[in-house]
Design a protein around this motif. Structure first.
Motif, mmCIF file in Angstrom:
data_model
loop_
_atom_site.group_PDB
_atom_site.id
_atom_site.type_symbol
_atom_site.label_atom_id
_atom_site.label_comp_id
_atom_site.label_asym_id
_atom_site.label_seq_id
_atom_site.Cartn_x
_atom_site.Cartn_y
_atom_site.Cartn_z
ATOM 1 N N ASP A 90 0.842 -1.201 0.000
ATOM 2 C CA ASP A 90 0.000 0.000 0.000
ATOM 3 C C ASP A 90 0.878 1.253 0.000
ATOM 4 O O ASP A 90 1.953 1.278 0.614
ATOM 5 C CB ASP A 90 -0.908 0.039 1.240
ATOM 6 N N VAL A 91 0.395 2.282 -0.672
ATOM 7 C CA VAL A 91 1.131 3.549 -0.758
ATOM 8 C C VAL A 91 0.194 4.666 -0.307
ATOM 9 O O VAL A 91 -0.954 4.719 -0.744
ATOM 10 C CB VAL A 91 1.597 3.812 -2.212
ATOM 11 N N VAL A 92 0.660 5.520 0.584
ATOM 12 C CA VAL A 92 -0.129 6.686 1.002
ATOM 13 C C VAL A 92 0.563 7.931 0.466
ATOM 14 O O VAL A 92 1.785 8.060 0.561
ATOM 15 C CB VAL A 92 -0.237 6.811 2.533
ATOM 16 N N VAL A 93 -0.226 8.830 -0.104
ATOM 17 C CA VAL A 93 0.309 10.112 -0.559
ATOM 18 C C VAL A 93 -0.464 11.206 0.151
ATOM 19 O O VAL A 93 -1.697 11.164 0.191
ATOM 20 C CB VAL A 93 0.147 10.284 -2.094
ATOM 21 N N TRP A 94 0.257 12.158 0.755
ATOM 22 C CA TRP A 94 -0.427 13.326 1.301
ATOM 23 C C TRP A 94 0.323 14.582 0.902
ATOM 24 O O TRP A 94 1.552 14.624 0.895
ATOM 25 C CB TRP A 94 -0.680 13.231 2.801
ATOM 26 N N GLY A 95 -0.470 15.599 0.520
ATOM 27 C CA GLY A 95 0.138 16.836 0.048
ATOM 28 C C GLY A 95 -0.911 17.926 -0.012
ATOM 29 O O GLY A 95 -2.044 17.755 0.458
ATOM 30 N N GLY A 96 -0.534 19.064 -0.591
ATOM 31 C CA GLY A 96 -1.469 20.193 -0.679
ATOM 32 C C GLY A 96 -1.934 20.571 0.715
ATOM 33 O O GLY A 96 -1.119 20.734 1.621
ATOM 34 N N PRO A 97 -3.267 20.645 0.904
ATOM 35 C CA PRO A 97 -3.798 21.078 2.206
ATOM 36 C C PRO A 97 -3.478 20.087 3.336
ATOM 37 O O PRO A 97 -3.593 20.438 4.510
ATOM 38 C CB PRO A 97 -5.314 21.148 1.967
ATOM 39 N N ALA A 98 -3.083 18.872 2.974
ATOM 40 C CA ALA A 98 -2.794 17.836 3.985
ATOM 41 C C ALA A 98 -1.297 17.694 4.254
ATOM 42 O O ALA A 98 -0.890 16.856 5.076
ATOM 43 C CB ALA A 98 -3.364 16.498 3.517
ATOM 44 N N ARG A 99 -0.478 18.485 3.588
ATOM 45 C CA ARG A 99 0.976 18.256 3.632
ATOM 46 C C ARG A 99 1.544 18.255 5.053
ATOM 47 O O ARG A 99 2.472 17.508 5.355
ATOM 48 C CB ARG A 99 1.670 19.307 2.758
ATOM 49 N N LEU A 100 1.000 19.126 5.908
ATOM 50 C CA LEU A 100 1.542 19.206 7.276
ATOM 51 C C LEU A 100 0.665 18.479 8.293
ATOM 52 O O LEU A 100 0.744 18.735 9.497
ATOM 53 C CB LEU A 100 1.759 20.669 7.680
ATOM 54 N N ASN A 101 -0.146 17.551 7.810
ATOM 55 C CA ASN A 101 -0.979 16.772 8.733
ATOM 56 C C ASN A 101 -0.127 15.957 9.697
ATOM 57 O O ASN A 101 0.885 15.373 9.313
ATOM 58 C CB ASN A 101 -1.876 15.794 7.958
#
Ligand code: SIN
Ligand code: FE2
Length: 216
Positions: A177-188
């Motif tokens: 599994d691969v998770v990608v977070w970025g944009g408004p979620a980048r600093l989650n």
């Protein structure tokens, strides 16, 4: 090998959006997993896994190493990226071509085309290891996402929001599994719960995690 394993290796990946800026690309790395794991072992022969110390003096329960122009380190002096492995003084091993290809493809599928990571952190968890909620914020440019690849034993991932007090969502991450977070979620805020004992056909008692970043 069992028929089961064979079938699951051929499972078609699917995308699971998890709110703005977060997507789980299920099984995306599964077909490549054996070669990714070989590459991890090669990197670890040059830059060994080690349990680093936090600025507060605690030993991290996940063992880590790095590849790329920049490697992430922590010690009594703080968290930072540096070009050399502090253990050997040598530059970190290069990011293997198939790592970069996977990271670029995952980022693109999540809506971030053109991602070229210059840092790959490799975490190795054994049963009992975990990673508390934290933000990835030592990188220079937050316009690029984080791409995180899970290999081996499953673990519960926590994805929170930009505030530490935001209640995290729990997501079971399985092999490939691969998770990608970025944009408004980048600093989650995010982290993983304690790894449970198990045995995976490709990694034995471990879970490996690769996180790709644009650090410099
Ligand atoms: C990390 O946040 O650096 C690692 C997360 C994971 O192991 O899935
Ligand atoms: Fe992180």
């Amino acid at each position: 090998m069992t028929g089961d394993l064979f079938e699951s290796e051929n499972e078609q990946p699917w995308a699971e959006p998890r709110g703005e800026g977060v997507v789980v690309l299920r099984r995306l790395a599964r077909a490549d997993a054996p070669t990714l794991l070989d590459d991890i072992q090669k990197i670890a022969r040059q830059a060994g896994f080690r349990n680093m110390i936090t600025p507060g003096g605690h030993e991290m329960s996940a063992a880590m190493t790095c590849a790329g122009d920049w490697g992430w380190v922590t010690d009594r002096k703080g968290y930072r990226y540096q070009h050399e492995d502090p253990q050997t003084g040598a530059p970190w091993p290069a990011i293997p071509e198939r790592f970069s290809q996977l990271a670029g493809r995952a980022a693109e599928e999540a809506g971030f085309p053109g991602f070229q990571p210059d840092a790959c952190l490799i975490n190795r968890y054994e049963p009992g290891a975990k990673m508390g909620l934290h933000q990835d914020r030592d990188e220079r440019d937050f316009s690029w996402p984080i791409v995180s690849v899970s290999l081996g034993l499953p673990i519960v991932f926590q994805m929170g929001g930009p505030k530490r007090s935001d209640k995290p969502e729990r997501i079971l991450l399985e092999h490939g599994d691969v998770v990608v977070w970025g944009g408004p979620a980048r600093l989650n805020y995010h982290g993983v719960l304690t790894l449970k004992k198990g045995s995976h056909p490709l990694t034995g008692p471990y879970r490996y995690n690769l996180t790709f970043r644009k650090a410099g």
